[in-house]
Scaffold this active site. Structure first.
Site, mmCIF file in Angstrom:
data_model
loop_
_atom_site.group_PDB
_atom_site.id
_atom_site.type_symbol
_atom_site.label_atom_id
_atom_site.label_comp_id
_atom_site.label_asym_id
_atom_site.label_seq_id
_atom_site.Cartn_x
_atom_site.Cartn_y
_atom_site.Cartn_z
ATOM 1 N N LYS A 74 87.917 -11.686 33.875
ATOM 2 C CA LYS A 74 88.826 -12.752 34.321
ATOM 3 C C LYS A 74 88.223 -14.162 34.267
ATOM 4 C CE LYS A 74 91.825 -9.934 37.231
ATOM 5 N NZ LYS A 74 92.436 -9.734 38.555
ATOM 6 N N ASN A 95 94.159 -13.991 34.626
ATOM 7 C CA ASN A 95 94.547 -12.586 34.436
ATOM 8 C C ASN A 95 95.659 -12.457 33.392
ATOM 9 O OD1 ASN A 95 96.674 -13.574 36.069
ATOM 10 N ND2 ASN A 95 97.126 -11.504 36.763
ATOM 11 N N GLY A 134 88.001 -10.506 52.927
ATOM 12 C CA GLY A 134 87.443 -10.474 51.579
ATOM 13 C C GLY A 134 87.349 -11.870 50.985
ATOM 14 N N ALA A 135 86.470 -11.982 49.983
ATOM 15 C CA ALA A 135 86.300 -13.278 49.305
ATOM 16 C C ALA A 135 86.030 -13.061 47.816
ATOM 17 C CB ALA A 135 85.156 -14.055 49.944
ATOM 18 N N GLY A 137 87.655 -11.670 43.869
ATOM 19 C CA GLY A 137 88.653 -12.247 42.966
ATOM 20 C C GLY A 137 90.064 -12.232 43.544
ATOM 21 N N ALA A 138 90.471 -11.114 44.132
ATOM 22 C CA ALA A 138 91.834 -11.009 44.674
ATOM 23 C C ALA A 138 92.000 -11.965 45.862
ATOM 24 C CB ALA A 138 92.130 -9.570 45.097
HETATM 25 P P1 NDP Z 1 85.778 -8.027 44.052
HETATM 26 O O1 NDP Z 1 84.713 -7.055 43.676
HETATM 27 O O2 NDP Z 1 85.806 -9.376 43.400
HETATM 28 O O3 NDP Z 1 85.720 -8.283 45.640
HETATM 29 C C1 NDP Z 1 85.623 -7.206 46.540
HETATM 30 C C2 NDP Z 1 85.727 -7.734 47.979
HETATM 31 O O4 NDP Z 1 85.733 -6.617 48.852
HETATM 32 C C3 NDP Z 1 84.555 -8.618 48.391
HETATM 33 O O5 NDP Z 1 84.994 -9.589 49.292
HETATM 34 C C4 NDP Z 1 83.632 -7.616 49.098
HETATM 35 O O6 NDP Z 1 82.783 -8.212 50.050
HETATM 36 C C5 NDP Z 1 84.659 -6.771 49.801
HETATM 37 N N1 NDP Z 1 84.160 -5.442 50.173
HETATM 38 C C6 NDP Z 1 84.016 -4.355 49.365
HETATM 39 N N2 NDP Z 1 83.545 -3.305 50.070
HETATM 40 C C7 NDP Z 1 83.394 -3.752 51.349
HETATM 41 C C8 NDP Z 1 82.953 -3.135 52.563
HETATM 42 N N3 NDP Z 1 82.570 -1.855 52.589
HETATM 43 N N4 NDP Z 1 82.936 -3.881 53.692
HETATM 44 C C9 NDP Z 1 83.321 -5.184 53.682
HETATM 45 N N5 NDP Z 1 83.741 -5.817 52.557
HETATM 46 C C10 NDP Z 1 83.783 -5.115 51.414
HETATM 47 O O7 NDP Z 1 87.141 -7.245 43.815
HETATM 48 P P2 NDP Z 1 88.606 -7.887 43.628
HETATM 49 O O8 NDP Z 1 88.775 -8.963 44.616
HETATM 50 O O9 NDP Z 1 88.847 -8.191 42.207
HETATM 51 O O10 NDP Z 1 89.523 -6.648 43.985
HETATM 52 C C11 NDP Z 1 89.662 -6.192 45.324
HETATM 53 C C12 NDP Z 1 90.767 -5.163 45.376
HETATM 54 O O11 NDP Z 1 91.986 -5.814 45.050
HETATM 55 C C13 NDP Z 1 90.610 -4.015 44.367
HETATM 56 O O12 NDP Z 1 90.689 -2.795 45.058
HETATM 57 C C14 NDP Z 1 91.797 -4.153 43.423
HETATM 58 O O13 NDP Z 1 92.354 -2.901 43.108
HETATM 59 C C15 NDP Z 1 92.783 -4.954 44.261
HETATM 60 N N6 NDP Z 1 93.659 -5.783 43.443
HETATM 61 C C16 NDP Z 1 95.004 -5.554 43.547
HETATM 62 C C17 NDP Z 1 95.891 -6.290 42.811
HETATM 63 C C18 NDP Z 1 97.360 -5.988 42.945
HETATM 64 O O14 NDP Z 1 98.135 -6.547 42.145
HETATM 65 N N7 NDP Z 1 97.781 -5.195 43.923
HETATM 66 C C19 NDP Z 1 95.450 -7.345 41.880
HETATM 67 C C20 NDP Z 1 94.016 -7.538 41.879
HETATM 68 C C21 NDP Z 1 93.164 -6.764 42.627
HETATM 69 P P3 NDP Z 1 81.337 -8.820 49.621
HETATM 70 O O15 NDP Z 1 81.608 -10.166 49.021
HETATM 71 O O16 NDP Z 1 80.616 -8.876 50.908
HETATM 72 O O17 NDP Z 1 80.737 -7.837 48.648
#
Ligand code: NDP
Length: 292
Positions: A74, A95, A134-135, A137-138
């Protein structure tokens, strides 16, 4: 079928990502093309990070009219395009790439606006306080769009301090929304002034659909809207717990459907029937048929 197009030459669209095997977008888009009688196809392609430039060159050479990019492409795809839409520029990620009438390729971000449109089926976020868990991409796409839509205060709650601080500072610097960062250590307590809480982390994604974000569930009140970005399973443990407490809930299929409909409109100029798109996803994931 569009009579102006050659019978054996559909307009091509598709997706570049890795892994790609579990991405249901192809089923949703092809169903919408069929429903609207459009001579379009959507091809799901698994592309490595180091293969993206070749894949984009190939799409351009083969006459594609647009393509989606998902993880891990992305941000990287930006340098391969000719320009960016406003949301993509602010979010720093694309995207949806769109071929313009003059042949230029413009990158858009429809993830955040997909969430926004889904939320608007329940409430207008203008003037509201909203928690974003969360912080990544989404979360980034959602935070930017909620701020642009007039949310008064955003709480960015994230485990990684640097990532969370950067997102909160970015939104605060570029929009009118007050944006504060909370390091996510222990159970997060949702302030009573908040109306919407979004899980924008990957917590709860299959096969871990039973895992809950670390939030004190006693701080969820019946007047709150609790949302999840996780499309699979549509009913995460987070949404189930919220529903038990009387909250309205919004599943990740709403965001997926609405962003797909935006992409569809960019590529075809036609307003997509979101019910058809949602129906396909619901059949795949076994969820409720209502939009959002
Ligand atoms: P990223 O990898 O960019 O970000 C993941 C986020 O989740 C980070 O903030 C990370 O925190 C946090 N995280 C993961 N595991 C944990 C945990 N155990 N405890 C606390 N925080 C956690 O992923 P994306 O943002 O791209 O995607 C996130 C979700 O969004 C995915 O599951 C995806 O399927 C979904 N999504 C859905 C869409 C839709 O249209 N419905 C579109 C796009 C995404 P840290 O920074 O601390 O690692």
């Amino acid at each position: 079928m569009d009579k102006s197009q050659p019978l054996f030459l559909p307009s091509l669209t598709g997706s570049f990502s890795k892994p790609a095997g579990d991405n249901p977008t192809v089923a949703m888009m092809e169903a919408a093309y069929r429903h609207h009688g459009l001579h379009y196809r959507y091809i799901n392609m698994e592309v490595d990070a180091d293969g993206l430039a070749d894949a984009v060159r190939g799409a351009k050479a083969q006459g594609y009219v647009g393509f989606n990019c998902s993880l891990p492409h992305k941000a990287e795809v930006i340098r391969l395009l000719d320009g960016l839409g406003e949301s993509a520029r602010l979010i720093g990620a694309v995207n949806c790439a769109v071929k313009q009438g003059d042949g230029r390729w413009v990158g858009e971000n429809t993830d955040g606006v997909g969430f926004l449109e889904s939320l608007k089926e329940l409430i207008d976020p203008a003037g509201l306080e909203i928690v974003i868990l969360g912080a990544g991409g989404a979360a980034r796409a959602i935070a930017v769009e909620l701020a642009l839509a007039g949310a008064s205060k955003l709480y960015v709650v994230n485990r990684s301090v640097s990532r969370g601080q950067e997102l909160a500072a970015h939104v605060a610097a570029n929009t009118c929304a007050e944006t504060v960062f909370f390091p996510w250590a222990g159970r997060f307590e949702v302030p009573a002034s908040v109306t919407v809480v979004v899980n924008a982390t990957s917590i709860g994604l299959a096969p871990d659909g039973d895992v809950l974000p670390e939030v004190n569930l006693e701080t969820l009140r019946a007047n709150m809207i609790i949302a999840d970005v996780i499309p699979n399973p549509p009913q995460t443990a987070w949404l189930k717990e919220a529903a038990k407490r009387g909250c309205k809930t919004l599943d990740g299929l709403g965001m997926l459907t609405h962003q797909g409909a935006k992409n569809f409109h960019y590529w075809t100029g036609v307003v997509a029937d979101k019910k058809v798109m949602r129906h396909v996803l619901a059949e795949i994931f076994g969820a409720s048929q209502t939009v959002p």
